[in-house]
Design a protein around this motif. Structure first.
Motif, PDB file in Angstrom:
ATOM      1  N   THR A  19       0.845  -1.196   0.000  1.00  0.00           N
ATOM      2  CA  THR A  19       0.000   0.000   0.000  1.00  0.00           C
ATOM      3  C   THR A  19       0.875   1.239   0.000  1.00  0.00           C
ATOM      4  O   THR A  19       1.975   1.227   0.546  1.00  0.00           O
ATOM      5  CB  THR A  19      -0.919   0.037   1.235  1.00  0.00           C
ATOM      6  N   PRO A  20       0.394   2.304  -0.623  1.00  0.00           N
ATOM      7  CA  PRO A  20       1.180   3.546  -0.564  1.00  0.00           C
ATOM      8  C   PRO A  20       1.425   3.957   0.885  1.00  0.00           C
ATOM      9  O   PRO A  20       0.584   3.749   1.754  1.00  0.00           O
ATOM     10  CB  PRO A  20       0.285   4.558  -1.272  1.00  0.00           C
ATOM     11  N   THR A  21       2.594   4.507   1.119  1.00  0.00           N
ATOM     12  CA  THR A  21       2.966   4.853   2.480  1.00  0.00           C
ATOM     13  C   THR A  21       3.780   6.137   2.479  1.00  0.00           C
ATOM     14  O   THR A  21       4.417   6.466   1.481  1.00  0.00           O
ATOM     15  CB  THR A  21       3.768   3.709   3.129  1.00  0.00           C
ATOM     16  N   ASN A  22       3.742   6.830   3.572  1.00  0.00           N
ATOM     17  CA  ASN A  22       4.583   8.017   3.734  1.00  0.00           C
ATOM     18  C   ASN A  22       5.903   7.666   4.389  1.00  0.00           C
ATOM     19  O   ASN A  22       6.757   8.535   4.557  1.00  0.00           O
ATOM     20  CB  ASN A  22       3.860   9.084   4.566  1.00  0.00           C
ATOM     21  N   ALA A  49      15.556   4.007  -4.993  1.00  0.00           N
ATOM     22  CA  ALA A  49      15.684   3.354  -3.688  1.00  0.00           C
ATOM     23  C   ALA A  49      17.153   3.098  -3.391  1.00  0.00           C
ATOM     24  O   ALA A  49      17.984   3.064  -4.290  1.00  0.00           O
ATOM     25  CB  ALA A  49      14.921   2.033  -3.668  1.00  0.00           C
ATOM     26  N   SER A  50      17.447   2.931  -2.122  1.00  0.00           N
ATOM     27  CA  SER A  50      18.771   2.481  -1.707  1.00  0.00           C
ATOM     28  C   SER A  50      18.584   1.347  -0.705  1.00  0.00           C
ATOM     29  O   SER A  50      17.540   1.266  -0.040  1.00  0.00           O
ATOM     30  CB  SER A  50      19.584   3.616  -1.089  1.00  0.00           C
ATOM     31  N   VAL A  51      19.551   0.452  -0.628  1.00  0.00           N
ATOM     32  CA  VAL A  51      19.474  -0.681   0.293  1.00  0.00           C
ATOM     33  C   VAL A  51      20.674  -0.680   1.216  1.00  0.00           C
ATOM     34  O   VAL A  51      21.763  -0.228   0.850  1.00  0.00           O
ATOM     35  CB  VAL A  51      19.351  -2.032  -0.446  1.00  0.00           C
ATOM     36  N   SER A  52      20.460  -1.192   2.411  1.00  0.00           N
ATOM     37  CA  SER A  52      21.533  -1.314   3.395  1.00  0.00           C
ATOM     38  C   SER A  52      21.202  -2.478   4.318  1.00  0.00           C
ATOM     39  O   SER A  52      20.113  -3.052   4.248  1.00  0.00           O
ATOM     40  CB  SER A  52      21.686  -0.014   4.199  1.00  0.00           C
ATOM     41  N   ASN A  53      22.149  -2.809   5.182  1.00  0.00           N
ATOM     42  CA  ASN A  53      21.931  -3.772   6.256  1.00  0.00           C
ATOM     43  C   ASN A  53      21.387  -5.122   5.776  1.00  0.00           C
ATOM     44  O   ASN A  53      20.328  -5.568   6.205  1.00  0.00           O
ATOM     45  CB  ASN A  53      21.011  -3.168   7.329  1.00  0.00           C
ATOM     46  N   LEU A  54      22.124  -5.779   4.909  1.00  0.00           N
ATOM     47  CA  LEU A  54      21.772  -7.126   4.462  1.00  0.00           C
ATOM     48  C   LEU A  54      22.058  -8.101   5.598  1.00  0.00           C
ATOM     49  O   LEU A  54      23.179  -8.178   6.094  1.00  0.00           O
ATOM     50  CB  LEU A  54      22.600  -7.497   3.228  1.00  0.00           C
ATOM     51  N   VAL A  55      21.021  -8.844   6.019  1.00  0.00           N
ATOM     52  CA  VAL A  55      21.155  -9.790   7.130  1.00  0.00           C
ATOM     53  C   VAL A  55      20.714 -11.166   6.652  1.00  0.00           C
ATOM     54  O   VAL A  55      19.610 -11.331   6.127  1.00  0.00           O
ATOM     55  CB  VAL A  55      20.300  -9.365   8.349  1.00  0.00           C
ATOM     56  N   GLN A  56      21.585 -12.169   6.830  1.00  0.00           N
ATOM     57  CA  GLN A  56      21.227 -13.548   6.500  1.00  0.00           C
ATOM     58  C   GLN A  56      20.520 -14.163   7.700  1.00  0.00           C
ATOM     59  O   GLN A  56      21.081 -14.252   8.788  1.00  0.00           O
ATOM     60  CB  GLN A  56      22.456 -14.371   6.148  1.00  0.00           C
ATOM     61  N   SER A  72       8.689   6.963  -8.481  1.00  0.00           N
ATOM     62  CA  SER A  72       8.666   5.529  -8.778  1.00  0.00           C
ATOM     63  C   SER A  72       9.836   4.822  -8.122  1.00  0.00           C
ATOM     64  O   SER A  72      10.937   5.360  -8.051  1.00  0.00           O
ATOM     65  CB  SER A  72       8.726   5.298 -10.285  1.00  0.00           C
ATOM     66  N   ASN A  73       9.570   3.603  -7.662  1.00  0.00           N
ATOM     67  CA  ASN A  73      10.596   2.807  -6.993  1.00  0.00           C
ATOM     68  C   ASN A  73      10.522   1.370  -7.471  1.00  0.00           C
ATOM     69  O   ASN A  73       9.429   0.857  -7.697  1.00  0.00           O
ATOM     70  CB  ASN A  73      10.392   2.799  -5.469  1.00  0.00           C
ATOM     71  N   SER A  74      11.672   0.743  -7.584  1.00  0.00           N
ATOM     72  CA  SER A  74      11.692  -0.704  -7.820  1.00  0.00           C
ATOM     73  C   SER A  74      13.002  -1.279  -7.300  1.00  0.00           C
ATOM     74  O   SER A  74      14.032  -0.600  -7.268  1.00  0.00           O
ATOM     75  CB  SER A  74      11.499  -1.046  -9.297  1.00  0.00           C
ATOM     76  N   ILE A  75      12.909  -2.524  -6.879  1.00  0.00           N
ATOM     77  CA  ILE A  75      14.064  -3.275  -6.396  1.00  0.00           C
ATOM     78  C   ILE A  75      13.974  -4.649  -7.040  1.00  0.00           C
ATOM     79  O   ILE A  75      12.931  -5.307  -6.962  1.00  0.00           O
ATOM     80  CB  ILE A  75      14.040  -3.426  -4.866  1.00  0.00           C
ATOM     81  N   SER A  76      15.051  -5.077  -7.674  1.00  0.00           N
ATOM     82  CA  SER A  76      15.053  -6.405  -8.278  1.00  0.00           C
ATOM     83  C   SER A  76      16.435  -7.030  -8.102  1.00  0.00           C
ATOM     84  O   SER A  76      17.378  -6.374  -7.673  1.00  0.00           O
ATOM     85  CB  SER A  76      14.676  -6.331  -9.763  1.00  0.00           C
TER      86      SER A  76
END
Length: 84
Positions: A19-22, A49-56, A72-76
């Motif tokens: 859902t759209p979010t602020n 977008a930016s990504v950080s803190n990759l946790v396995q 617009s945003n997308s992550i793939s």
């Protein structure tokens, strides 16, 4: 001696924000169809977008922190970026 060949590449599901979010920051689940190795933050293809803190969590489940820009945003995750 026997060698098992796994010719099927793992598939991935990146949790979506439904859902759209602020809120600009989110923690998303990244789940693979089988155990993988080699995932890094640089592997993600990003738009707005930016990504950080990759946790396995397990060898097939990870989390990432995502910060969204306005618009617009997308992550793939392009094919072939991880090994099984």
């Amino acid at each position: 001696m026997s060698v098992d060949y796994d010719g099927t590449a793992p598939t991935v599901t990146i949790e979506s924000i439904s859902t759209p979010t602020n809120q600009a920051s989110h923690t998303l689940d990244v789940t693979f169809s089988e155990d993988i190795t080699g995932l890094t933050l640089d592997d993600f293809a990003l738009l707005g977008a930016s990504v950080s803190n990759l946790v396995q969590i397990t060898p097939s489940q990870y989390t990432i922190d995502v910060t969204l820009a306005s618009g617009s945003n997308s992550i793939s995750l392009p094919a072939g970026t991880v090994q099984d």
